[in-house]
Design a protein around this motif. Sequence first.
Motif, short mmCIF file in Angstrom:
data_model
loop_
_atom_site.label_atom_id
_atom_site.label_comp_id
_atom_site.label_asym_id
_atom_site.label_seq_id
_atom_site.Cartn_x
_atom_site.Cartn_y
_atom_site.Cartn_z
N LEU A 295 0.84 -1.19 0.00
CA LEU A 295 0.00 0.00 0.00
C LEU A 295 0.88 1.25 0.00
O LEU A 295 1.83 1.35 0.79
N ASN A 296 0.60 2.20 -0.91
CA ASN A 296 1.39 3.42 -1.02
C ASN A 296 0.51 4.65 -1.06
O ASN A 296 -0.61 4.61 -1.58
N VAL A 297 1.06 5.75 -0.53
CA VAL A 297 0.44 7.08 -0.62
C VAL A 297 1.31 7.91 -1.55
O VAL A 297 2.49 8.15 -1.26
N PHE A 298 0.76 8.34 -2.68
CA PHE A 298 1.51 9.15 -3.64
C PHE A 298 1.01 10.60 -3.57
O PHE A 298 -0.20 10.85 -3.55
N LEU A 299 1.95 11.54 -3.53
CA LEU A 299 1.59 12.95 -3.57
C LEU A 299 2.63 13.72 -4.37
O LEU A 299 3.74 13.23 -4.60
N ARG A 300 2.26 14.90 -4.83
CA ARG A 300 3.15 15.73 -5.63
C ARG A 300 4.27 16.30 -4.75
O ARG A 300 3.99 16.84 -3.67
N ALA A 301 5.49 16.21 -5.22
CA ALA A 301 6.61 16.81 -4.49
C ALA A 301 6.38 18.31 -4.35
O ALA A 301 6.67 18.91 -3.30
N GLY A 302 5.84 18.94 -5.39
CA GLY A 302 5.63 20.39 -5.37
C GLY A 302 4.65 20.85 -4.30
O GLY A 302 4.73 21.99 -3.84
N ASP A 303 3.73 19.96 -3.89
CA ASP A 303 2.75 20.35 -2.88
C ASP A 303 3.39 20.50 -1.50
O ASP A 303 2.75 21.01 -0.57
N LEU A 304 4.63 20.05 -1.36
CA LEU A 304 5.37 20.23 -0.11
C LEU A 304 6.50 21.23 -0.29
O LEU A 304 7.41 21.31 0.54
N GLY A 305 6.46 21.99 -1.40
CA GLY A 305 7.49 22.97 -1.65
C GLY A 305 8.80 22.39 -2.11
O GLY A 305 9.85 23.04 -2.02
N LEU A 306 8.77 21.15 -2.63
CA LEU A 306 9.98 20.47 -3.09
C LEU A 306 9.99 20.40 -4.61
O LEU A 306 8.94 20.45 -5.25
N ASP A 307 11.19 20.25 -5.18
CA ASP A 307 11.24 20.11 -6.64
C ASP A 307 11.28 18.65 -7.06
O ASP A 307 11.17 18.34 -8.25
N GLY A 308 11.47 17.74 -6.12
CA GLY A 308 11.42 16.31 -6.43
C GLY A 308 12.76 15.67 -6.66
O GLY A 308 12.85 14.44 -6.76
N THR A 309 13.84 16.46 -6.76
CA THR A 309 15.17 15.89 -7.00
C THR A 309 16.02 15.88 -5.74
O THR A 309 17.21 15.58 -5.79
N GLU A 310 15.42 16.20 -4.60
CA GLU A 310 16.17 16.22 -3.35
C GLU A 310 16.77 14.84 -3.05
O GLU A 310 16.19 13.81 -3.38
N LEU A 311 17.93 14.84 -2.40
CA LEU A 311 18.57 13.61 -1.96
C LEU A 311 18.16 13.33 -0.51
O LEU A 311 17.59 14.19 0.17
N PRO A 312 18.41 12.11 -0.03
CA PRO A 312 17.95 11.76 1.33
C PRO A 312 18.35 12.77 2.40
O PRO A 312 17.56 13.08 3.29
N GLY A 313 19.57 13.29 2.32
CA GLY A 313 20.00 14.26 3.32
C GLY A 313 19.17 15.53 3.30
O GLY A 313 18.94 16.15 4.34
N ASP A 314 18.70 15.91 2.10
CA ASP A 314 17.86 17.10 1.98
C ASP A 314 16.48 16.87 2.60
O ASP A 314 15.85 17.81 3.08
N LEU A 315 16.01 15.63 2.52
CA LEU A 315 14.68 15.30 3.04
C LEU A 315 14.70 14.99 4.54
O LEU A 315 13.64 14.90 5.16
#
Length: 382
Positions: free
Chosen positions: A207-227
């Motif tokens: 089971l997965n929850v998918f959401l837009r990276a942009g809806d959290l103010g992210l561009d989607g290319t962040e690395l684990p340390g950024d998150l």
Amino acid sequence: MVDSTRQESVRGRLIRGGTSRGLYVTPDELPPAGERRDAALIELFGTPDPLQIDGIGGGNSHTSKVMIVEAADRPTADVAYTFGQVGVDRATVDWSGNCGNLTSGVGVFALRSGMIEPTEPETTVTLYNANTDTHVDQTIPVVDGQPAVRGDYRVDGIPGTGARIDSYFREPEGSLTGALFPTGNRRETVTVDGDDYPVSLIDVANLNVFLRAGDLGLDGTELPGDLDDPALLERLELIRGAACERLGLVEDRRDAADERAAVPQVALVSEPQSFARSGDGRVDADDIDVTSRIVTTQTPHHSYAMTGAMCLAAACRLDGTIPTEFVRDGDASDVRIGHPKGTITVGVETATEKGEPAVERVRVGRTARPIAEGRFHYRPPA
């Protein structure tokens, strides 16, 4: 009086499967399923502790896992296995999902343990996953009667190359909830602290929850340390908890971290983008169909959870979901996902049954390698 010198042990193998590592054991090595088994595993892995310094865990979700493997007692499978996600910071064991990466090591463990007879140059085995009541057809390269550990197949996130193990997950939808779209909707909105977030709740392999990276103010290319930001991870956990509430998995979203630590997973999705990989090198937007980052047990994954990748790939082929907003146009069965360590490709076979979409099978290629075998010691619960 408790014997201060006494320890117990389990005989098993540490195996790296895909981008995860875990303990593989037969059920007779552990206490019966229930509180005693959970307590033994928590002690064995050194939980709760962010370093797991007093156990065999590696201080993160993808190295704090157990696979319990045995010969199947059903005519539809050769080997049965049960997956447990052992907590790191919390003294929990979540038995509700499956691990696609560690599944790649189940056939290897079964062969090395003598559960199945090897055939060369490859052995095909049917696995039964007890967590999700599903079957997996797996092909393992074999040399001189043993699973091969050398080959030319590369898995991003693992140094070097290895022997390719193909796993075909049959009828993977509804693994936890019994439905492809557990709420009947392809997308919906959850509200956290007054903010609305469009999400897709999809159940394929896990089971997965998918959401837009942009809806959290992210561009989607962040690395684990950024998150790895406490405020961001708390917000993601509340979104995940709100989804658990919606699905009836917990009564209070703030209890999800303890009651449903591993499943559902939560993933951020964006369009195909070029980005610098963790370590070195780059991913080119032209080489992927979608960009994603996944968080498992409240931790940004260093690459991508395999069952999460299977669910994302399927979601990319299901009209009206959040991932279909971003996936590259095309009807190829393979979906190429860009993650922090590189890319992963998942094959998806879909069909239409009674006017509704169905996911018939997903395919993944991984490598696996035994690292250690012997006895692993722990202090029995008082």
